[in-house]
Design a protein around this motif. Sequence first.
Motif: not given
Length: 78
Positions: A30, A37-38, A40-42, A44-46
């Motif tokens: 990043s 991108i946060s 958290w979104s990393f 919680s990514g698939y």
Amino acid sequence: MMDVKAEFKKLIGRILLVLCAQIIGFILVSYFTRMTISLWSFISGYTIMTFWLTYLPLSIVIIIIKYRISKKGQAEDE
């Protein structure tokens, strides 16, 4: 006979090592790509969820199989 507690301690150590490597890798990627991108979104990514949902159960199953094999081998030796 295999020491199950020692195997689980090794597993926890490996889990923490891999998790730290993933977070450091995310921070480096990043930073160099200027992604916004946060963390958290990393997490919680698939991709990450799929990795951990396959890695953890498979690791536990492998420990159980090793334990049963060592237990079976010990029973045959007696």
